[in-house]
Design an enzyme around this catalytic site. Structure first.
Site, PDB file in Angstrom:
ATOM      1  CG  ASP A   1      -2.200   0.891   0.886  1.00 35.25           C
ATOM      2  OD1 ASP A   1      -3.298   0.325   0.821  1.00 35.25           O
ATOM      3  OD2 ASP A   1      -2.046   2.110   0.681  1.00 35.25           O
TER       4      ASP A   1
ATOM      5  CE1 TYR B   1     -12.185   3.394  -9.789  1.00 38.88           C
ATOM      6  CE2 TYR B   1     -14.428   3.061 -10.569  1.00 38.88           C
ATOM      7  CZ  TYR B   1     -13.411   2.750  -9.695  1.00 38.88           C
ATOM      8  OH  TYR B   1     -13.617   1.805  -8.720  1.00 38.88           O
TER       9      TYR B   1
ATOM     10  CE  LYS C   1     -11.453  -0.038 -10.728  1.00 34.42           C
ATOM     11  NZ  LYS C   1     -10.391  -0.822 -10.035  1.00 34.42           N
TER      12      LYS C   1
HETATM   13  P1  NAI Z   1      -9.750   2.399  -0.583  1.00 38.36           P
HETATM   14  O1  NAI Z   1      -9.470   3.814  -0.937  1.00 38.36           O
HETATM   15  O2  NAI Z   1     -10.332   2.105   0.757  1.00 38.36           O
HETATM   16  O3  NAI Z   1      -8.424   1.531  -0.718  1.00 38.36           O
HETATM   17  C1  NAI Z   1      -7.572   1.640  -1.824  1.00 38.36           C
HETATM   18  C2  NAI Z   1      -6.149   1.475  -1.336  1.00 38.36           C
HETATM   19  O4  NAI Z   1      -5.268   1.500  -2.485  1.00 38.36           O
HETATM   20  C3  NAI Z   1      -5.705   2.592  -0.402  1.00 38.36           C
HETATM   21  O5  NAI Z   1      -5.255   2.068   0.829  1.00 38.36           O
HETATM   22  C4  NAI Z   1      -4.600   3.296  -1.171  1.00 38.36           C
HETATM   23  O6  NAI Z   1      -3.565   3.788  -0.323  1.00 38.36           O
HETATM   24  C5  NAI Z   1      -4.096   2.213  -2.086  1.00 38.36           C
HETATM   25  N1  NAI Z   1      -3.430   2.769  -3.272  1.00 38.36           N
HETATM   26  C6  NAI Z   1      -3.871   3.788  -4.042  1.00 38.36           C
HETATM   27  N2  NAI Z   1      -2.979   4.043  -5.027  1.00 38.36           N
HETATM   28  C7  NAI Z   1      -1.971   3.156  -4.871  1.00 38.36           C
HETATM   29  C8  NAI Z   1      -0.770   2.922  -5.596  1.00 38.36           C
HETATM   30  N3  NAI Z   1      -0.452   3.667  -6.672  1.00 38.36           N
HETATM   31  N4  NAI Z   1       0.028   1.909  -5.205  1.00 38.36           N
HETATM   32  C9  NAI Z   1      -0.285   1.171  -4.102  1.00 38.36           C
HETATM   33  N5  NAI Z   1      -1.399   1.373  -3.368  1.00 38.36           N
HETATM   34  C10 NAI Z   1      -2.233   2.341  -3.752  1.00 38.36           C
HETATM   35  O7  NAI Z   1     -10.702   1.831  -1.744  1.00 38.36           O
HETATM   36  P2  NAI Z   1     -11.505   0.444  -1.907  1.00 38.36           P
HETATM   37  O8  NAI Z   1     -12.934   0.754  -2.027  1.00 38.36           O
HETATM   38  O9  NAI Z   1     -11.057  -0.559  -0.924  1.00 38.36           O
HETATM   39  O10 NAI Z   1     -11.030   0.034  -3.378  1.00 38.36           O
HETATM   40  C11 NAI Z   1     -10.288  -1.137  -3.662  1.00 38.36           C
HETATM   41  C12 NAI Z   1     -10.448  -1.451  -5.139  1.00 38.36           C
HETATM   42  O11 NAI Z   1     -11.805  -1.794  -5.415  1.00 38.36           O
HETATM   43  C13 NAI Z   1     -10.110  -0.281  -6.072  1.00 38.36           C
HETATM   44  O12 NAI Z   1      -9.472  -0.772  -7.235  1.00 38.36           O
HETATM   45  C14 NAI Z   1     -11.456   0.270  -6.418  1.00 38.36           C
HETATM   46  O13 NAI Z   1     -11.447   0.984  -7.633  1.00 38.36           O
HETATM   47  C15 NAI Z   1     -12.262  -1.002  -6.492  1.00 38.36           C
HETATM   48  N6  NAI Z   1     -13.694  -0.799  -6.376  1.00 38.36           N
HETATM   49  C16 NAI Z   1     -14.264  -0.492  -5.180  1.00 38.36           C
HETATM   50  C17 NAI Z   1     -15.625  -0.322  -5.081  1.00 38.36           C
HETATM   51  C18 NAI Z   1     -16.296  -0.112  -3.794  1.00 38.36           C
HETATM   52  O14 NAI Z   1     -17.554  -0.138  -3.777  1.00 38.36           O
HETATM   53  N7  NAI Z   1     -15.572   0.092  -2.686  1.00 38.36           N
HETATM   54  C19 NAI Z   1     -16.479  -0.372  -6.282  1.00 38.36           C
HETATM   55  C20 NAI Z   1     -15.799  -0.764  -7.465  1.00 38.36           C
HETATM   56  C21 NAI Z   1     -14.450  -0.943  -7.499  1.00 38.36           C
END
Ligand code: NAI
Length: 309
Positions: A37, A170, A174
């Protein structure tokens, strides 16, 4: 005994939200985990390894094994270092979960080049990097006559496969990840490596502001807890899932679905003259299935996408 005993996993973006649940679930099922992360803000600014360290501490507290990686998935060499860290620390890499993500939502006319590049970089290139390095490692192992156990699980989104306003960057990333997963699955099947993708809906830092923020009811947070996304993911990483590849799973709480990809719908014969095409297209549109809304079901309301001309 866990379903991932002896396996080594890399989970990107595992300091928070869905990625953290993937890491905890995989560790609880016996995997040793590289917890990556970068720890930036929701739009991709800054960096802080504290969230990754907390996930590792929680895994260790339950008796599991994990290490921190603070690399940036959008940088190809740092993605390579994540894979190498798994091999150097635990002797192998078996599971890659590409999960890291950021949001820079804007209408197309307000989107800057930087908003575009940052989102495409973290999601699409950030899926390519770890996958490419792991695939190279698995292929070399296979060529050397060694056993290969490989699983890639990518993270698409309902926004990408169905479409959502304000997310051309985005959603394009995706949708690209969904296509990447299908093609990589076709290429890696010869090595017994599976590649699948997820289209999650879950409560997290990323989505909380869209779902009522602090005012959202607790039962909603429970219903779409990110832990649900980790259940199918851990299973897809397990030996029992050896024949499941090239699929996209839509997960909303305990509801698990398969998103069916693009198919050729009705066909017609074009006229030579573009001016005569109206009735041809009208008939095609009357027969074609509507695009999906964000629910994944046929679009309803506002006459969009239109079914007639
Ligand atoms: P979140 O914001 O809670 O977690 C994402 C994590 O990725 C963060 O801890 C961040 O520090 C890390 N991160 C960001 N850029 C980074 C990089 N360049 N290198 C390494 N780490 C990095 O978001 P969430 O919701 O847990 O999202 C996880 C995945 O699920 C993402 O790909 C998001 O697009 C996808 N997603 C989530 C949805 C939801 O309903 N929560 C819906 C659709 C997709």
């Amino acid at each position: 005994m866990g379903i991932l005993d002896g396996k080594v996993a890399l989970v990107t973006g595992a300091g928070r939200g869905i990625g953290r649940e993937h890491a905890l679930m995989m560790a609880s099922e016996g995997a040793r985990v590289v917890v990556n992360d970068l720890g930036g803000d929701a739009a991709g600014g800054g960096g802080d390894t504290t969230p990754a360290q907390e996930t590792v501490a929680d895994i260790e507290a339950m008796g599991g094994e994990a290490v921190v990686n603070g690399g940036n998935v959008a940088k190809f060499d740092e993605a390579g270092a994540m894979v190498q860290q798994a091999i150097d620390t635990y002797g192998d890499i078996n599971i890659v979960v590409n999960n890291a993500g950021i949001l820079r939502d804007r209408m197309l006319f307000s989107m800057s080049e930087d908003d575009w590049d940052a989102v495409i970089g973290v999601h699409l290139k950030g899926t390519f990097g770890p996958s490419q390095h792991a695939a190279t490692y698995w292929r070399e192992k296979a060529k050397a006559g060694e056993d290969v156990y490989g699983r890639i699980i990518n993270t698409a989104s309902p926004s990408g496969i169905y479409g959502n306003v304000g997310q051309t960057n985005y959603g394009a990333a995706k949708a690209g990840i969904a296509a990447f997963s299908i093609i990589a699955a076709q290429e890696l099947v010869q090595y017994g490596v599976t590649v699948n993708c997820l289209a999650p809906t879950a409560w997290s830092r990323m989505t909380a502001p869209l779902m009522g923020g602090d005012d959202a009811p607790d039962d909603l947070k429970e219903q779409i807890s990110p832990r649900w996304i980790a259940v199918i993911t851990a299973w897809l990483a397990s030996p029992e899932a050896a024949n499941v590849t090239g699929r996209c799973f839509d997960i909303r709480g305990d509801q698990l679905g398969i998103a069916e990809g693009w198919h050729l719908g009705p066909v017609a014969t074009q006229t030579d003259d573009p001016g005569d095409m109206g009735p041809v297209v009208a008939e095609l549109m009357s027969k074609a299935r509507l695009n999906a809304s964000m629910s994944g079901r046929d679009h309803e309301g506002h006459g969009f996408p239109s079914q007639s001309i």
